[in-house]
Enzyme design. Structure first.
Site, PDB file in Angstrom:
ATOM      1  N   THR A  12       0.818  -1.222   0.000  1.00 30.84           N
ATOM      2  CA  THR A  12       0.000   0.000   0.000  1.00 30.84           C
ATOM      3  C   THR A  12       0.849   1.268   0.000  1.00 30.84           C
ATOM      4  OG1 THR A  12      -0.031  -0.222   2.392  1.00 30.84           O
ATOM      5  CG2 THR A  12      -1.960  -1.042   1.217  1.00 30.84           C
ATOM      6  N   VAL A  15       6.466   2.858  -2.701  1.00 32.39           N
ATOM      7  CA  VAL A  15       7.290   1.923  -3.487  1.00 32.39           C
ATOM      8  C   VAL A  15       6.471   0.683  -3.844  1.00 32.39           C
ATOM      9  CG1 VAL A  15       9.352   0.456  -3.457  1.00 32.39           C
ATOM     10  CG2 VAL A  15       9.461   2.760  -2.495  1.00 32.39           C
ATOM     11  N   SER A  41      -4.259  -2.252   6.951  1.00 38.43           N
ATOM     12  CA  SER A  41      -4.683  -2.262   5.537  1.00 38.43           C
ATOM     13  C   SER A  41      -5.352  -3.570   5.106  1.00 38.43           C
ATOM     14  CB  SER A  41      -3.468  -2.037   4.620  1.00 38.43           C
ATOM     15  OG  SER A  41      -2.919  -0.801   4.844  1.00 38.43           O
ATOM     16  N   ARG A 100      21.925  -3.458   3.433  1.00 33.22           N
ATOM     17  CA  ARG A 100      22.729  -3.032   2.273  1.00 33.22           C
ATOM     18  C   ARG A 100      24.229  -3.179   2.470  1.00 33.22           C
ATOM     19  NH1 ARG A 100      19.410   2.397   1.263  1.00 33.22           N
ATOM     20  NH2 ARG A 100      17.539   1.478   0.342  1.00 33.22           N
ATOM     21  N   CYS A 129      18.016   4.997  -3.305  1.00 27.13           N
ATOM     22  CA  CYS A 129      17.588   5.578  -4.589  1.00 27.13           C
ATOM     23  C   CYS A 129      18.595   6.600  -5.127  1.00 27.13           C
ATOM     24  CB  CYS A 129      16.209   6.206  -4.447  1.00 27.13           C
ATOM     25  SG  CYS A 129      16.006   7.190  -2.961  1.00 27.13           S
ATOM     26  N   GLN A 156      16.184  15.970  -3.746  1.00 26.00           N
ATOM     27  CA  GLN A 156      15.362  14.760  -3.639  1.00 26.00           C
ATOM     28  C   GLN A 156      13.882  15.064  -3.419  1.00 26.00           C
ATOM     29  OE1 GLN A 156      19.061  12.586  -1.462  1.00 26.00           O
ATOM     30  NE2 GLN A 156      17.192  11.395  -1.437  1.00 26.00           N
ATOM     31  N   HIS A 238      14.075  12.290  -8.337  1.00 29.92           N
ATOM     32  CA  HIS A 238      15.248  12.936  -7.738  1.00 29.92           C
ATOM     33  C   HIS A 238      16.149  13.502  -8.843  1.00 29.92           C
ATOM     34  CE1 HIS A 238      14.049  11.202  -4.038  1.00 29.92           C
ATOM     35  NE2 HIS A 238      15.023  10.344  -3.822  1.00 29.92           N
TER      36      HIS A 238
HETATM   37  N1  NAP Z   1      10.053   6.218  -1.410  1.00 26.93           N
HETATM   38  C1  NAP Z   1      11.178   6.037  -2.075  1.00 26.93           C
HETATM   39  O1  NAP Z   1      11.511   6.768  -3.026  1.00 26.93           O
HETATM   40  C2  NAP Z   1      12.106   4.916  -1.701  1.00 26.93           C
HETATM   41  C3  NAP Z   1      13.176   4.652  -2.541  1.00 26.93           C
HETATM   42  C4  NAP Z   1      14.046   3.602  -2.218  1.00 26.93           C
HETATM   43  C5  NAP Z   1      13.818   2.872  -1.075  1.00 26.93           C
HETATM   44  N2  NAP Z   1      12.767   3.172  -0.260  1.00 26.93           N
HETATM   45  C6  NAP Z   1      12.547   2.339   0.930  1.00 26.93           C
HETATM   46  O2  NAP Z   1      11.416   1.501   0.663  1.00 26.93           O
HETATM   47  C7  NAP Z   1      10.716   1.234   1.884  1.00 26.93           C
HETATM   48  C8  NAP Z   1       9.249   1.660   1.707  1.00 26.93           C
HETATM   49  O3  NAP Z   1       9.218   3.051   1.452  1.00 26.93           O
HETATM   50  P1  NAP Z   1       7.892   3.818   0.968  1.00 26.93           P
HETATM   51  O4  NAP Z   1       8.385   5.146   0.550  1.00 26.93           O
HETATM   52  O5  NAP Z   1       7.103   2.986   0.040  1.00 26.93           O
HETATM   53  O6  NAP Z   1       7.096   3.963   2.375  1.00 26.93           O
HETATM   54  P2  NAP Z   1       5.515   4.151   2.628  1.00 26.93           P
HETATM   55  O7  NAP Z   1       4.857   4.827   1.494  1.00 26.93           O
HETATM   56  O8  NAP Z   1       5.434   4.793   3.970  1.00 26.93           O
HETATM   57  O9  NAP Z   1       4.981   2.641   2.723  1.00 26.93           O
HETATM   58  C9  NAP Z   1       5.269   1.808   3.829  1.00 26.93           C
HETATM   59  C10 NAP Z   1       4.615   0.457   3.650  1.00 26.93           C
HETATM   60  O10 NAP Z   1       4.954  -0.342   4.790  1.00 26.93           O
HETATM   61  C11 NAP Z   1       3.739  -1.006   5.208  1.00 26.93           C
HETATM   62  N3  NAP Z   1       3.764  -1.387   6.629  1.00 26.93           N
HETATM   63  C12 NAP Z   1       3.747  -0.569   7.715  1.00 26.93           C
HETATM   64  N4  NAP Z   1       3.699  -1.313   8.846  1.00 26.93           N
HETATM   65  C13 NAP Z   1       3.666  -2.612   8.457  1.00 26.93           C
HETATM   66  C14 NAP Z   1       3.605  -3.848   9.149  1.00 26.93           C
HETATM   67  N5  NAP Z   1       3.574  -3.903  10.493  1.00 26.93           N
HETATM   68  N6  NAP Z   1       3.595  -5.010   8.440  1.00 26.93           N
HETATM   69  C15 NAP Z   1       3.621  -4.979   7.073  1.00 26.93           C
HETATM   70  N7  NAP Z   1       3.674  -3.837   6.360  1.00 26.93           N
HETATM   71  C16 NAP Z   1       3.695  -2.664   7.049  1.00 26.93           C
HETATM   72  C17 NAP Z   1       2.692   0.049   4.975  1.00 26.93           C
HETATM   73  O11 NAP Z   1       1.422  -0.573   5.036  1.00 26.93           O
HETATM   74  P3  NAP Z   1       0.127   0.205   5.657  1.00 26.93           P
HETATM   75  O12 NAP Z   1      -0.369   1.091   4.540  1.00 26.93           O
HETATM   76  O13 NAP Z   1      -0.787  -0.901   5.966  1.00 26.93           O
HETATM   77  O14 NAP Z   1       0.592   0.971   6.852  1.00 26.93           O
HETATM   78  C18 NAP Z   1       3.083   0.513   3.582  1.00 26.93           C
HETATM   79  O15 NAP Z   1       2.612  -0.391   2.621  1.00 26.93           O
HETATM   80  C19 NAP Z   1      11.475   1.990   2.977  1.00 26.93           C
HETATM   81  O16 NAP Z   1      12.410   1.138   3.591  1.00 26.93           O
HETATM   82  C20 NAP Z   1      12.187   3.093   2.206  1.00 26.93           C
HETATM   83  O17 NAP Z   1      13.355   3.558   2.855  1.00 26.93           O
HETATM   84  C21 NAP Z   1      11.896   4.167  -0.553  1.00 26.93           C
END
Ligand code: NAP
Length: 333
Positions: A12, A15, A41, A100, A129, A156, A238
């Protein structure tokens, strides 16, 4: 070849949602797709194009028969769930920064070091990223010579902080007095030279990742990376200004020619890329290639990349594709 049972963990999030789209766009050879997230969710319906999918709460039982888990959750959850995923025998391609720098976890950009996937022990890490963007942008130079040193300033997008980062920018554009909750200062109409907490030397968490990941990807222990990571009020994509010092002198024309042979890279000198035009594309686009007139081995360039795609989801899906094509799923521990 047999098709794959796939799970997206964090389905959800920013990413995770992008990952679901990319799996479909690239026609990943899926037999099934599980959508996993937090209990909050569970039951949510996600649009999968021709059909819909129902989100399930993550649990070890949900991993039954899954071959490949794409992780898009924060570090603490990735650390908690990784042993369960490894025990299930599925390959975990993780987007967090939890693994990593672990010696037994390959850190992979498929265009650069896909072959490292061969020695995985159940986890392959997706680089940060901003690191993916910088390494991809340097790939034509790396074809010609060694890069000794790079100095990077990043610009970013707020989506780098997930869905909540985009919501905060939206909220503050509508109401500039809305208090910051995600970023340390208001992000609308502003720039913030801090991404993550500072360490005792004043280096932010994002800067620390960038400074350390490139050496593992390039297998070059001597590579020197310094950077300043800055959040800007851009929704997606970015950008980076990169300065490099190369081991030997290379001509700009040689770099332009090498760029044509770098998969995933586009050179745009008419006049240069901007984040807006690079949004929703997988290409890393470079431009403003120029010499440092004060140093014969010094070069400047500018680059942009949709970090939710090539900086996260697309890179992870490419890792999954390579592992599948080379019979490297289901290695486990
Ligand atoms: N955003 C970027 O550009 C980017 C780029 C590279 C790497 N990353 C990394 O990718 C990861 C996700 O980032 P994001 O930006 O997608 O974050 P996000 O939008 O905040 O999404 C977080 C996800 O984690 C889920 N989650 C939270 N608590 C959970 C639990 N207890 N069990 C299972 N799932 C759970 C959330 O589900 P709910 O909706 O149910 O809370 C949501 O699907 C992070 O480690 C981030 O550092 C992000």
């Amino acid at each position: 070849m047999e098709k794959v049972n796939v799970a997206v963990l964090g389905a959800t999030g920013a990413v995770g949602r992008t990952m679901i789209r990319i799996l479909q766009e690239r026609r990943f050879p899926m037999r099934s797709l599980k959508l996993l997230a937090s209990p909050h969710s569970a039951g949510k319906v996600i649009d999968l194009g021709a059909k819909t999918g129902i989100v399930e709460e993550f649990s070890p039982a949900a991993l039954k028969d899954v071959d490949l888990v794409f992780g898009a959750v924060e570090n603490d959850l990735a650390e908690e769930y990784a042993p369960l995923i490894q025990r299930s025998g599925a390959l975990f391609v993780d987007n967090s920064s939890a693994f990593r720098l672990e010696e037994d976890v390959p850190l992979v950009i498929p265009e650069i070091n896909a072959r490292d996937i061969r020695w995985h022990h159940g986890i392959v890490a997706n680089p940060n990223c901003a690191t993916i963007l910088a390494m991809m942008a340097l790939s034509p130079i790396l074809k010609l010579t060694r890069v000794k040193r790079m100095i990077v300033s990043t610009y970013q997008a707020v989506s780098g902080a997930g869905m909540k980062g985009m919501d905060e920018l939206e909220r503050q554009i509508r109401d500039p007095s809305a208090a910051p909750e995600v970023f340390p200062f208001p992000i609308a109409f502003n720039v913030i030279p801090q991404i993550g907490d500072f360490d005792e030397n004043g280096i932010s968490a994002e800067e620390w990742k960038m400074q350390n990941e490139g050496r593992r990807i390039l297998h070059d222990e001597a590579l020197q990376v310094s950077c300043t990571c800055v959040r800007v009020p851009v929704y997606r994509c970015h950008s980076e200004s990169i300065y490099v010092e190369t081991e030997t002198e290379v001509s700009l024309d040689a770099i332009r020619q090498a760029a044509e042979e770098c998969p995933g890279l586009v050179l745009n000198e008419a006049p240069y890329p901007t984040p807006k035009e690079c949004t929703d594309s997988d290409a890393v686009v470079i431009g403003r290639l120029r010499r440092d007139e004060a140093c014969p081995h010094g070069l400047h360039l500018w680059c942009c990349c949709d970090q939710l795609r090539k900086g996260a989801a697309t890179n992870a899906v490419q890792i999954g594709e390579w592992a599948w094509q080379n019979g490297l799923l289901k290695k486990g521990v």
